[in-house]
Design an enzyme around this catalytic site. Structure first.
Site, PDB file in Angstrom:
ATOM      1  N   ILE A 114      -7.363  -1.058   6.903  1.00 44.16           N
ATOM      2  CA  ILE A 114      -8.637  -1.911   7.463  1.00 44.16           C
ATOM      3  C   ILE A 114      -9.689  -0.937   7.945  1.00 44.16           C
ATOM      4  CG2 ILE A 114      -9.325  -3.360   9.329  1.00 44.16           C
ATOM      5  CD1 ILE A 114      -6.444  -4.637   9.143  1.00 44.16           C
ATOM      6  N   ASP A 115     -10.778  -0.955   7.259  1.00 42.23           N
ATOM      7  CA  ASP A 115     -11.837  -0.023   7.831  1.00 42.23           C
ATOM      8  C   ASP A 115     -13.152  -0.965   8.125  1.00 42.23           C
ATOM      9  OD1 ASP A 115     -13.582   1.917   8.138  1.00 42.23           O
ATOM     10  OD2 ASP A 115     -13.591   2.971   6.584  1.00 42.23           O
ATOM     11  N   SER A 151      -9.627  -5.592   4.636  1.00 47.92           N
ATOM     12  CA  SER A 151     -10.358  -6.256   5.771  1.00 47.92           C
ATOM     13  C   SER A 151     -10.480  -7.638   5.310  1.00 47.92           C
ATOM     14  CB  SER A 151     -11.880  -5.671   5.870  1.00 47.92           C
ATOM     15  OG  SER A 151     -11.639  -4.619   6.754  1.00 47.92           O
ATOM     16  N   ASP A 194      -6.402   9.431   4.466  1.00 47.17           N
ATOM     17  CA  ASP A 194      -6.662   8.134   3.568  1.00 47.17           C
ATOM     18  C   ASP A 194      -7.434   8.970   2.461  1.00 47.17           C
ATOM     19  OD1 ASP A 194      -7.141   5.417   2.872  1.00 47.17           O
ATOM     20  OD2 ASP A 194      -8.871   5.448   3.840  1.00 47.17           O
ATOM     21  N   HIS A 211     -12.488  -2.149  -1.586  1.00 43.19           N
ATOM     22  CA  HIS A 211     -13.126  -1.596  -0.413  1.00 43.19           C
ATOM     23  C   HIS A 211     -14.559  -2.495  -0.180  1.00 43.19           C
ATOM     24  CE1 HIS A 211     -10.702   2.104  -1.533  1.00 43.19           C
ATOM     25  NE2 HIS A 211     -10.059   1.573  -0.186  1.00 43.19           N
ATOM     26  N   HIS A 223      -4.340  -1.876   0.154  1.00 47.47           N
ATOM     27  CA  HIS A 223      -5.722  -1.376   0.633  1.00 47.47           C
ATOM     28  C   HIS A 223      -6.849  -2.507   0.350  1.00 47.47           C
ATOM     29  CE1 HIS A 223      -5.550   3.366   0.547  1.00 47.47           C
ATOM     30  NE2 HIS A 223      -4.161   2.779   0.267  1.00 47.47           N
ATOM     31  N   GLY A 224      -7.871  -2.339   1.009  1.00 47.73           N
ATOM     32  CA  GLY A 224      -9.227  -3.244   1.063  1.00 47.73           C
ATOM     33  C   GLY A 224      -8.709  -4.406   1.494  1.00 47.73           C
TER      34      GLY A 224
HETATM   35  P1  13P Z   1     -11.534  -2.291   3.723  1.00 50.33           P
HETATM   36  O1  13P Z   1     -12.902  -1.899   3.032  1.00 50.33           O
HETATM   37  O2  13P Z   1     -11.237  -3.502   3.309  1.00 50.33           O
HETATM   38  O3  13P Z   1     -11.557  -2.165   5.209  1.00 50.33           O
HETATM   39  O4  13P Z   1     -10.348  -1.169   3.274  1.00 50.33           O
HETATM   40  C1  13P Z   1     -10.208   0.226   3.650  1.00 50.33           C
HETATM   41  C2  13P Z   1      -9.483   0.868   3.023  1.00 50.33           C
HETATM   42  O5  13P Z   1      -8.737   0.266   1.889  1.00 50.33           O
HETATM   43  C3  13P Z   1      -9.240   2.321   3.368  1.00 50.33           C
HETATM   44  O6  13P Z   1      -8.242   2.990   2.645  1.00 50.33           O
HETATM   45  O1  G3H Z   2     -11.247   3.907   1.652  1.00 57.26           O
HETATM   46  C1  G3H Z   2     -12.296   3.928   2.236  1.00 57.26           C
HETATM   47  C2  G3H Z   2     -12.540   3.554   3.768  1.00 57.26           C
HETATM   48  O2  G3H Z   2     -13.213   2.537   3.779  1.00 57.26           O
HETATM   49  C3  G3H Z   2     -13.289   5.040   3.996  1.00 57.26           C
HETATM   50  O3  G3H Z   2     -14.678   5.009   3.744  1.00 57.26           O
HETATM   51  O4  G3H Z   2     -15.242   7.208   2.859  1.00 57.26           O
HETATM   52  O5  G3H Z   2     -16.803   6.029   4.351  1.00 57.26           O
HETATM   53  O6  G3H Z   2     -14.855   6.986   5.596  1.00 57.26           O
HETATM   54  P1  G3H Z   2     -15.464   6.362   4.093  1.00 57.26           P
HETATM   55 ZN    ZN Z   3      -8.325   2.423   0.517  1.00 60.33          ZN
END
Ligand code: 13P
Ligand code: G3H
Ligand code: ZN
Length: 349
Positions: free
Chosen positions: A276-277, A235, A83, A198, A232-233
């Site tokens: 989704i993170d 969630s 990622d 994000h 991306h982003g």
């Molecule tokens: P979220 O923060 O919305 O989960 O997005 C994660 C993401 O885009 C990771 O690349």
């Molecule tokens: O793209 C962002 C993700 O939420 C990853 O976050 O760098 O804290 O692992 P991180």
């Molecule tokens: Zn991302």
């Protein structure tokens, strides 16, 4: 072995009109919960690791976690994806550690903060694609800047995001430039910017077309109907998880994520990978807080972790169902990296 490339997986998703969730992982428990849920739904899955996750767990550990998951769940096609690769070194070292896909995020310079020129983005992405495709690995590129149309800024909640304040035009992906970018870089998937960002604080209200530009996805899809798009982003920052966190000592001010029905609209316009993170973080940490609060005498970390995994599994199952990937795992027969490399070489892909 059930490791699959991003290209093969998203080609299948496009042929069958669904999208695959890409969940971030940095440890065994997240991997177990996400892949258990995939197995229960007969869904393929993308497990993605950020640069930070690779530092946290170590490349050898992450690689072995995913190999172990693929042995435990041989019927679940798993794509292991880098990622937000910030430079060629990050992408090449991922390939050396068994990743079947990498994102070269050349929308920002290597510091993952400074907006890069278009020429820089094209050049660095082209370089990564050439190397990756020669060994069958897939590449995701990014055009535009992931960031909020409400504030003009990228989120500071994680380490990935442009520093500064930007106009709507600067943030959103330009559909005409997207055509040029895909043609020049030969990426397998294109991350686009449509107003998502994000972290948990994406929108100050339930998003409408002003602040979440699904129409941009539609325009890009019209010009690039055969390109797999990545959101991306994505969630959804569910209210029930905000409430769980706040009811158990956490502090998260009222916020709004990307409603699942908006992601479903994106899927109609060619979105095939949904990142989704934050939701996964909220599911797990919400349950950690709940157990700590409701069982103050509890000492066994497994009691916290089991509850957290259960919450995460529930969340993942809902995403597989809603994005339409559920039911598709058993329909995919995996093509090896060598055969993928041959297909790129022969111009089939
Ligand atoms: P979220 O923060 O919305 O989960 O997005 C994660 C993401 O885009 C990771 O690349
Ligand atoms: O793209 C962002 C993700 O939420 C990853 O976050 O760098 O804290 O692992 P991180
Ligand atoms: Zn991302």
């Amino acid at each position: 072995m059930s490791l699959i490339t991003l290209r093969q997986l998203l080609d299948h998703a496009a042929e069958n009109n669904y999208a695959v969730p890409a969940f971030n992982i940095s440890n065994m428990e997240q991997g177990l919960a996400i892949v258990q849920a995939a197995a229960a739904c007969n869904s393929p899955v993308i497990l993605q690791a950020s640069k930070g996750a690779r530092v946290y767990a170590g490349d050898i550990m992450l690689h072995h976690i995913v190999i172990a998951l693929s042995e435990m769940y041989p019927k679940v096609p798993i794509c292991l994806h880098q990622d937000h690769g910030n430079d060629t070194g990050t992408c090449y070292s991922a390939m050396n550690h068994g990743f079947t896909s990498v994102m070269m995020d050349g929308s920002l310079e290597a510091d993952a903060k400074t907006p890069a020129s278009y020429e820089y983005n094209v050049n660095i992405t082209q370089n990564v694609t050439e190397v990756a495709h020669s060994i069958g690995v897939s590449v995701e590129g990014e055009l535009g800047m992931i960031g909020s149309l409400e504030t003009g800024t990228s989120s500071e909640e994680d380490g990935v995001g442009a520093q500064g304040v930007f106009t709507r035009e600067e943030l959103l992906t330009d559909p005409d430039l997207a055509v040029d970018f895909v043609q020049k870089t030969k990426v397998d998937a294109l991350a686009i910017a449509c107003g998502t960002s994000h972290g948990a604080h994406k929108f100050s209200r339930k998003p409408d077309g002003e602040i979440l530009a699904i129409d941009v996805i539609e325009k890009i899809n019209k010009k690039l109907p055969n390109t797999h798009l990545v959101m991306h982003g994505s969630s959804s920052v569910p209210q029930y998880l905000q409430d769980l966190i706040n009811a158990n000592g956490g502090v998260i001010t009222q916020t709004y994520g990307v409603p699942i029905e908006e992601i479903e609209k994106g899927i109609k316009y060619g979105v095939r990978k949904v990142n989704i993170d934050t939701d996964c973080r909220m599911a797990m940490s919400g349950q950690f807080r709940y157990i700590a609060n409701s069982c103050p005498e509890e000492l066994d970390p497994r009691k916290f972790i089991i509850a957290a995994m259960k919450e995460l599994t529930t969340l993942c199952k809902e995403r597989y169902e809603r994005f339409g990937s559920a039911g598709n795992a058993s329909k995919i027969s995996i093509i090896s990296l060598d055969d993928m490399a041959q297909q790129y070489k022969n111009g089939v892909l």
